[in-house]
Design a protein around this motif. Sequence first.
Motif, PDB file in Angstrom:
ATOM      1  N   GLY A 126       0.811  -1.208   0.000  1.00 29.11           N
ATOM      2  CA  GLY A 126       0.000   0.000   0.000  1.00 29.11           C
ATOM      3  C   GLY A 126       0.848   1.262   0.000  1.00 29.11           C
ATOM      4  N   VAL A 127       0.233   2.356  -0.390  1.00 35.12           N
ATOM      5  CA  VAL A 127       0.924   3.650  -0.444  1.00 35.12           C
ATOM      6  C   VAL A 127       0.174   4.652   0.432  1.00 35.12           C
ATOM      7  CG1 VAL A 127       1.615   5.582  -1.919  1.00 35.12           C
ATOM      8  CG2 VAL A 127       1.778   3.239  -2.773  1.00 35.12           C
ATOM      9  N   PRO A 128       0.858   5.270   1.403  1.00 36.62           N
ATOM     10  CA  PRO A 128       0.207   6.286   2.250  1.00 36.62           C
ATOM     11  C   PRO A 128      -0.079   7.561   1.458  1.00 36.62           C
ATOM     12  CG  PRO A 128       2.220   5.435   3.265  1.00 36.62           C
ATOM     13  CD  PRO A 128       2.232   5.012   1.842  1.00 36.62           C
ATOM     14  N   THR A 129      -1.212   8.166   1.714  1.00 39.58           N
ATOM     15  CA  THR A 129      -1.575   9.437   1.095  1.00 39.58           C
ATOM     16  C   THR A 129      -1.943  10.420   2.192  1.00 39.58           C
ATOM     17  OG1 THR A 129      -2.446   8.329  -0.881  1.00 39.58           O
ATOM     18  CG2 THR A 129      -3.119  10.604  -0.508  1.00 39.58           C
ATOM     19  N   HIS A 130      -1.215  11.526   2.265  1.00 42.38           N
ATOM     20  CA  HIS A 130      -1.474  12.555   3.269  1.00 42.38           C
ATOM     21  C   HIS A 130      -2.451  13.584   2.719  1.00 42.38           C
ATOM     22  CE1 HIS A 130       2.765  11.722   5.155  1.00 42.38           C
ATOM     23  NE2 HIS A 130       1.962  10.678   5.167  1.00 42.38           N
ATOM     24  N   GLN A 131      -3.603  13.695   3.322  1.00 41.36           N
ATOM     25  CA  GLN A 131      -4.544  14.745   2.929  1.00 41.36           C
ATOM     26  C   GLN A 131      -4.194  16.069   3.589  1.00 41.36           C
ATOM     27  OE1 GLN A 131      -5.748  11.559   3.439  1.00 41.36           O
ATOM     28  NE2 GLN A 131      -6.277  11.267   1.291  1.00 41.36           N
ATOM     29  N   MET A 132      -3.480  16.027   4.702  1.00 42.62           N
ATOM     30  CA  MET A 132      -3.022  17.242   5.369  1.00 42.62           C
ATOM     31  C   MET A 132      -1.729  16.954   6.127  1.00 42.62           C
ATOM     32  SD  MET A 132      -5.880  17.638   8.429  1.00 42.62           S
ATOM     33  CE  MET A 132      -7.235  17.817   7.277  1.00 42.62           C
ATOM     34  N   ASN A 133      -0.905  17.994   6.270  1.00 41.51           N
ATOM     35  CA  ASN A 133       0.376  17.852   6.958  1.00 41.51           C
ATOM     36  C   ASN A 133       0.442  18.683   8.235  1.00 41.51           C
ATOM     37  OD1 ASN A 133       1.875  16.075   5.141  1.00 41.51           O
ATOM     38  ND2 ASN A 133       1.665  17.740   3.667  1.00 41.51           N
ATOM     39  N   ASP A 134      -0.591  19.475   8.484  1.00 35.37           N
ATOM     40  CA  ASP A 134      -0.691  20.203   9.743  1.00 35.37           C
ATOM     41  C   ASP A 134      -2.164  20.388  10.072  1.00 35.37           C
ATOM     42  OD1 ASP A 134      -1.696  22.705   8.513  1.00 35.37           O
ATOM     43  OD2 ASP A 134       0.328  22.902   7.730  1.00 35.37           O
ATOM     44  N   VAL A 188      -5.108  11.043   6.642  1.00 38.68           N
ATOM     45  CA  VAL A 188      -4.183  10.157   5.938  1.00 38.68           C
ATOM     46  C   VAL A 188      -4.894   8.837   5.660  1.00 38.68           C
ATOM     47  CG1 VAL A 188      -3.203   9.227   8.077  1.00 38.68           C
ATOM     48  CG2 VAL A 188      -1.845   9.171   5.975  1.00 38.68           C
ATOM     49  N   SER A 189      -4.457   8.144   4.613  1.00 35.49           N
ATOM     50  CA  SER A 189      -5.027   6.848   4.266  1.00 35.49           C
ATOM     51  C   SER A 189      -3.961   6.000   3.587  1.00 35.49           C
ATOM     52  CB  SER A 189      -6.245   7.010   3.348  1.00 35.49           C
ATOM     53  OG  SER A 189      -5.877   7.704   2.173  1.00 35.49           O
ATOM     54  N   ILE A 190      -4.232   4.699   3.477  1.00 39.20           N
ATOM     55  CA  ILE A 190      -3.345   3.788   2.755  1.00 39.20           C
ATOM     56  C   ILE A 190      -4.175   3.059   1.701  1.00 39.20           C
ATOM     57  CG2 ILE A 190      -1.835   1.767   2.903  1.00 39.20           C
ATOM     58  CD1 ILE A 190      -1.159   2.531   5.735  1.00 39.20           C
ATOM     59  N   HIS A 191      -3.738   3.141   0.456  1.00 36.09           N
ATOM     60  CA  HIS A 191      -4.445   2.473  -0.642  1.00 36.09           C
ATOM     61  C   HIS A 191      -3.442   1.788  -1.557  1.00 36.09           C
ATOM     62  CE1 HIS A 191      -8.257   4.312   0.417  1.00 36.09           C
ATOM     63  NE2 HIS A 191      -7.686   5.505   0.416  1.00 36.09           N
ATOM     64  N   MET A 192      -3.922   0.811  -2.313  1.00 39.34           N
ATOM     65  CA  MET A 192      -3.092   0.199  -3.345  1.00 39.34           C
ATOM     66  C   MET A 192      -2.923   1.201  -4.476  1.00 39.34           C
ATOM     67  SD  MET A 192      -2.115  -2.829  -2.473  1.00 39.34           S
ATOM     68  CE  MET A 192      -1.626  -3.556  -4.034  1.00 39.34           C
ATOM     69  N   PRO A 193      -1.726   1.326  -5.018  1.00 42.95           N
ATOM     70  CA  PRO A 193      -1.533   2.260  -6.136  1.00 42.95           C
ATOM     71  C   PRO A 193      -2.226   1.755  -7.390  1.00 42.95           C
ATOM     72  CG  PRO A 193       0.465   0.974  -5.743  1.00 42.95           C
ATOM     73  CD  PRO A 193      -0.475   0.656  -4.619  1.00 42.95           C
TER      74      PRO A 193
END
Length: 225
Positions: A126-134, A188-193
Amino acid sequence: MAQEFIIEAFSRDVKGRGASRRLRREERKIPAIIYGGEKTPVSVSIWHNELKKALENEAFFSHILTIELDGKKESVILKDLQRHPYKPLLTHADFLRVDKDHEIHVNVPLHFLNEATAPAVKLQGGVPTHQMNDVEVICLPQNLPEFIEVDMQDIEMDQVIHLSDLKLPKGVRVAALVQGEDHDLPVVSIHMPRGTKADEAEDAEEAEEEDEVKPKEKGKDKDKE
């Protein structure tokens, strides 16, 4: 021991664009303002390179800062920062006064832990995706965290972590959640690329289903004839 940031400031009487340009060019300082509380706003100047160096430290943005002006100290937070549109230069800074009895709104950085070792990443690809960093928080100055940790170790594939899932220090609230559940945004989430074998297999199954449907539709057309 808590980190301390001290900024030397100088009184500034002359204002305007021309004065600001001379300040930056001749004295290597930038204009700034200190406002808030029950005191009147004060125009000051601060050393450009001193502030630029301090900004290299992430903690500077989420710390109570100390400004020294005319032998007196004030507690402030950095509220706004202006930069030159194409040169690596700072042009203006806004500092908001704080006191221990009044809550403040501050954007605090998020630190994502165990991303590389999370089973959904390490074992499942899986690949983490950050929707926000703060995240903007509300708290008393003495409760202001330097950062907020997000532990990714137990996040499963296709799981989404929202603002309401964050573990906050005592006395700290997320500003968005104060507005209601509709503002519980993803963090944040984890999805398959896309393009992985799993996606290709799914596409193949969909193609097979379409092939099975098409002959039936052709048969219906012949019956109509």
